[in-house]
Design a protein around this motif. Structure first.
Motif, short mmCIF file in Angstrom:
data_model
loop_
_atom_site.label_atom_id
_atom_site.label_comp_id
_atom_site.label_asym_id
_atom_site.label_seq_id
_atom_site.Cartn_x
_atom_site.Cartn_y
_atom_site.Cartn_z
N LYS A 137 29.36 103.65 67.14
CA LYS A 137 30.01 104.17 65.93
C LYS A 137 29.03 105.14 65.28
O LYS A 137 27.82 105.00 65.45
N ILE A 138 29.55 106.03 64.47
CA ILE A 138 28.66 106.86 63.65
C ILE A 138 27.76 105.91 62.84
O ILE A 138 26.56 106.12 62.72
N THR A 139 28.38 104.85 62.32
CA THR A 139 27.68 103.91 61.43
C THR A 139 26.48 103.25 62.10
O THR A 139 25.51 102.92 61.43
N THR A 140 26.55 103.06 63.41
CA THR A 140 25.47 102.33 64.07
C THR A 140 24.53 103.25 64.86
O THR A 140 23.72 102.77 65.64
N TYR A 141 24.61 104.56 64.60
CA TYR A 141 23.83 105.48 65.44
C TYR A 141 22.32 105.22 65.33
O TYR A 141 21.59 105.33 66.31
N ARG A 142 21.84 104.90 64.14
CA ARG A 142 20.39 104.70 63.96
C ARG A 142 19.92 103.44 64.68
O ARG A 142 18.88 103.42 65.33
N ARG A 143 20.75 102.40 64.59
CA ARG A 143 20.42 101.15 65.29
C ARG A 143 20.55 101.34 66.80
O ARG A 143 19.79 100.77 67.56
N LEU A 144 21.55 102.12 67.20
CA LEU A 144 21.71 102.42 68.64
C LEU A 144 20.45 103.13 69.15
O LEU A 144 19.94 102.81 70.22
N ALA A 145 19.95 104.08 68.34
CA ALA A 145 18.74 104.81 68.75
C ALA A 145 17.55 103.84 68.86
O ALA A 145 16.76 103.93 69.81
N GLU A 146 17.46 102.92 67.93
CA GLU A 146 16.36 101.94 68.01
C GLU A 146 16.48 101.09 69.27
O GLU A 146 15.49 100.81 69.94
N SER A 147 17.72 100.67 69.58
CA SER A 147 17.91 99.87 70.80
C SER A 147 17.59 100.71 72.04
O SER A 147 17.01 100.21 73.00
N ALA A 148 17.99 101.99 72.00
CA ALA A 148 17.67 102.88 73.13
C ALA A 148 16.15 102.95 73.31
O ALA A 148 15.64 102.88 74.43
N LEU A 149 15.45 103.09 72.19
CA LEU A 149 13.98 103.19 72.28
C LEU A 149 13.36 101.90 72.80
O LEU A 149 12.31 101.94 73.45
N GLU A 150 14.00 100.76 72.54
CA GLU A 150 13.49 99.50 73.12
C GLU A 150 13.54 99.58 74.64
O GLU A 150 12.62 99.16 75.33
N HIS A 151 14.64 100.11 75.17
CA HIS A 151 14.75 100.28 76.63
C HIS A 151 13.74 101.30 77.13
O HIS A 151 13.11 101.11 78.17
N ILE A 152 13.61 102.40 76.38
CA ILE A 152 12.73 103.50 76.80
C ILE A 152 11.27 103.03 76.80
O ILE A 152 10.48 103.38 77.69
N GLN A 153 10.94 102.19 75.80
CA GLN A 153 9.58 101.70 75.62
C GLN A 153 9.03 101.03 76.89
O GLN A 153 7.84 101.10 77.17
N LYS A 154 9.93 100.42 77.64
CA LYS A 154 9.46 99.74 78.87
C LYS A 154 8.84 100.74 79.84
O LYS A 154 8.00 100.39 80.65
N HIS A 155 9.26 101.99 79.73
CA HIS A 155 8.72 103.02 80.64
C HIS A 155 7.60 103.83 79.97
O HIS A 155 6.94 104.62 80.62
N PHE A 156 7.44 103.67 78.66
CA PHE A 156 6.38 104.37 77.93
C PHE A 156 5.70 103.34 77.01
O PHE A 156 5.92 103.33 75.79
N PRO A 157 4.88 102.48 77.59
CA PRO A 157 4.36 101.33 76.82
C PRO A 157 3.59 101.72 75.57
O PRO A 157 3.50 100.93 74.63
N LYS A 158 3.01 102.95 75.53
CA LYS A 158 2.17 103.30 74.37
C LYS A 158 2.97 103.87 73.20
O LYS A 158 2.41 104.24 72.17
N VAL A 159 4.29 103.94 73.35
CA VAL A 159 5.10 104.58 72.32
C VAL A 159 5.05 103.77 71.01
O VAL A 159 4.92 102.54 71.03
N LYS A 160 5.11 104.49 69.86
CA LYS A 160 5.00 103.82 68.56
C LYS A 160 6.24 102.99 68.24
O LYS A 160 7.27 103.12 68.90
N GLY A 161 6.17 102.19 67.19
CA GLY A 161 7.26 101.27 66.84
C GLY A 161 8.35 101.92 65.99
O GLY A 161 8.33 103.13 65.74
N THR A 162 9.31 101.10 65.52
CA THR A 162 10.45 101.61 64.75
C THR A 162 9.97 102.29 63.46
O THR A 162 8.98 101.86 62.86
#
Ligand SMILES: Cc1cc2nc3c(=O)[nH]c(=O)nc-3n(C[C@H](O)[C@H](O)[C@H](O)COP(=O)(O)OP(=O)(O)OC[C@H]3O[C@@H](n4cnc5c(N)ncnc54)[C@H](O)[C@@H]3O)c2cc1C
Length: 534
Positions: free
Chosen positions: A385-410
């Motif tokens: 939803k438009i409403t959940t786009y920011r949370r969706l991005a955070e969840s996406a970054l959780e998945h992405i983080q597994k491939h970029f372990p040094k990435v910063k937090g939320t």
């Protein structure tokens, strides 16, 4: 197709799609220090993300499907987002008239439960159930700014005046409005300010895994020039095209599916005088909204219709138009007719295919799937939803983080979007201040600028003493100074970008004014001269 290798740079992420999900992920990822390139084949928000009902909402009706996780997350997000963008988002009250004929959609888990235990209800949606839903709505999301539910006597207040006399009682609750396409553009701008490369009118032609990297071939839609990019990870935020990208561009054999569900809206002349919205329930179990829109209009929608192919441009069909007119006319004293319509628009929801029986029942929640088979990973984004786009991005970054372990937090919660660095309650003060600084602005004009640009509004106008210094007047308060800002800072290339996605001035401008604007923009971009030479 091969092209010039544009850059030696290997990006961390290459994002396909400049809708709200692609731009939201680009912003979050750039802010965490990842190098990001994003390609959008049209204008930013040119597909679904400019065609929504424009609500930051929990989705009252999703409670009937027991989608409590989605509703809770969305309810909490309303205020997080409102505070980060008090210019393009604002609180709204929704009036839900009650009548005993209101019915459930047959297949909701709630209707099945009631049919089993209270068969005498015969599919009716009882008042106590609506009250229970609103109680959950008030409490699940931990409100601080938005007022809770109240009961309204429609015989007494202005809310009842435009409605048929058979409606005597209503419930009133809160949600928020958002200018959906401006939300996308502000996310893209913020991503760019944090280092992302945003490319519009740039179509992704193919993506190939090679040596643990992605080789992405793109084409500039205006010039035809083909370029190659390399990236460690791909994000497929193609919205309605997510499936086409999986099968046609990445050539993966993933079995995940997308369900395309068209939703249409009609915009009519202003149908009533107060500033609240209506939540109308139909006898078919569906709901529609009637919302005060752009000061002089009313927005009515939406529909749920299966849509077979993303390449077919969604339009409001006669059937959908007649459905919305009949639905609204069941509530308003004065029937709403075709003559009242000034504009229609349609969008396609890219829903995750959960095998639901009807388009209305298909889940509105998002699903993120990483496919790392064959080396370099790709993250496919379904639904949302438009409403959940920011949370969706955070969840996406959780998945992405597994491939970029040094990435910063939320980091995005509480960080304003461009122009949004002021308190929710300060909008009227900002409008008054802008009028003081630029005394030639009418209230309509000043309000429009603050609602679009927030604290950046005076920068849009520049150091001018009178309206003449703003340059050419395109009509409806649109001037050269603003169009230049939109072209230089907000990726606008055509009149359509300006009048439908950076603003809604298309509702007020004549065809001649739009044509003159388009020609002027072509000339500024150097296309006018090229056309004349041909
Ligand atoms: C009628 C309707 C009403 C809605 N109302 C609400 C609401 O009130 N509140 C709410 O929260 N949500 C609402 N939604 C849902 C919300 O609008 C969507 O979930 C959201 O906009 C989807 O965004 P997206 O970025 O995934 O897709 P899109 O906005 O469609 O973006 C995908 C982008 O990818 C681009 N693309 C595709 N293929 C390529 C390629 N090969 N190369 C480059 N670019 C490509 C497309 O051009 C497109 O711009 C509504 C949706 C609809 C249809």
């Amino acid at each position: 197709m091969s092209g010039t290798d544009e850059t030696q740079q290997i990006y961390d992420l290459f994002i396909i799609g400049g809708g709200i999900n692609g731009c939201g992920i680009a912003r979050d990822a750039s802010g965490r220090g990842l190098s990001v390139a994003l390609a959008e084949m049209g204008d930013l928000a040119s597909a679904t993300s400019s065609s929504s009902t424009k609500l930051f909402h929990g989705g009252l009706r999703y409670l009937e499907y027991f989608e409590v996780r989605l509703v809770r997350e969305a309810l909490i997000e309303r205020e997080v987002l409102l505070k980060a963008m008090p210019h393009i988002s604002w609180p709204m009250r929704f009036v839900l008239p009650y009548h005993q004929d209101m019915r459930f959609e047959n297949s909701t888990p709630t209707s099945r439960l009631l049919n089993t235990f209270m068969p005498w209800m015969k599919g009716r949606r009882p008042a106590w159930l609506i009250r229970l839903g609103l109680f959950m709505y008030d409490t699940l999301g931990g409100r601080q700014i938005l007022p809770g539910t109240t009961t309204v006597d429609l015989k007494a207040g202005p809310e009842g005046a435009p409605l048929q006399d058979r409606f005597e009682t209503a419930y009133e609750y809160s949600d928020c409005w958002v200018e959906d396409s401006r939300l996308v553009i502000l996310n893209a701008r913020d991503a760019e300010a944090r280092g992302a490369q945003i490319m519009t009118r740039t179509k992704v032609l193919s993506c190939e895994r090679n040596g643990g990297q992605w080789h992405v071939t793109v084409q500039d839609v205006n010039s035809g020039i083909v370029r190659n990019f390399r990236a460690k990870m791909l994000v497929n935020a193609g919205g309605p095209w997510v499936g086409d990208i999986i099968h046609g561009k990445i050539r993966s054999n993933s079995t995940e599916g997308v369900r395309l569900v068209r939703g249409s809206h009609i915009v009519t002349r202003k149908l009533y005088d107060h500033d609240k919205c209506y939540f109308f329930q139909g006898t078919d179990g569906r709901i529609i909204f009637a919302i005060p829109y752009e000061q002089d209009f009313t927005l009515i929608g939406t529909t749920d219709a299966e849509h077979s192919d993303p390449s077919i441009k969604p339009v409001c069909t006669d059937k959908e138009r007649d459905y919305l007119l009949a639905f609204a006319s069941d509530y308003f004293k004065q029937p709403v007719t075709q003559d009242d319509i000034v504009w229609t628009y349609s969008g396609v929801r890219p829903l995750y295919d959960d095998g639901a029986s009807s388009a209305t029942a298909a889940t509105r929640d998002y699903t993120l799937k990483v496919d790392a088979q064959g080396g370099a990973p790709v993250l496919n984004v379904f639904g949302g939803k438009i409403t959940t786009y920011r949370r969706l991005a955070e969840s996406a970054l959780e998945h992405i983080q597994k491939h970029f372990p040094k990435v910063k937090g939320t980091w995005t919660a509480g960080v304003p979007l461009p122009g949004g660095n002021f308190a929710v309650a300060d909008v009227d003060r900002l409008i008054a201040d802008l009028q003081k600084e630029f005394p030639f602005l009418t209230v309509f004009w000043a309000r429009r600028l603050i609602r679009a640009y927030g604290s950046e509004a005076s920068e849009v106008l520049g150091h001018v003493r009178d309206a003449v210094q703003l340059g050419r007047d395109f009509g409806a308060t649109l001037t050269e100074a603003e169009v230049r800002w939109l072209m230089e800072r907000e990726y606008a290339q055509t009149a359509e970008d300006v009048i439908w996605r950076r603003s809604k001035l298309g509702l007020r401008m004549t065809a001649e004014q739009v044509a003159a604007l388009d020609q002027w923009m072509k000339d500024v971009r150097g296309e006018g001269a090229a056309e004349a030479a041909q």
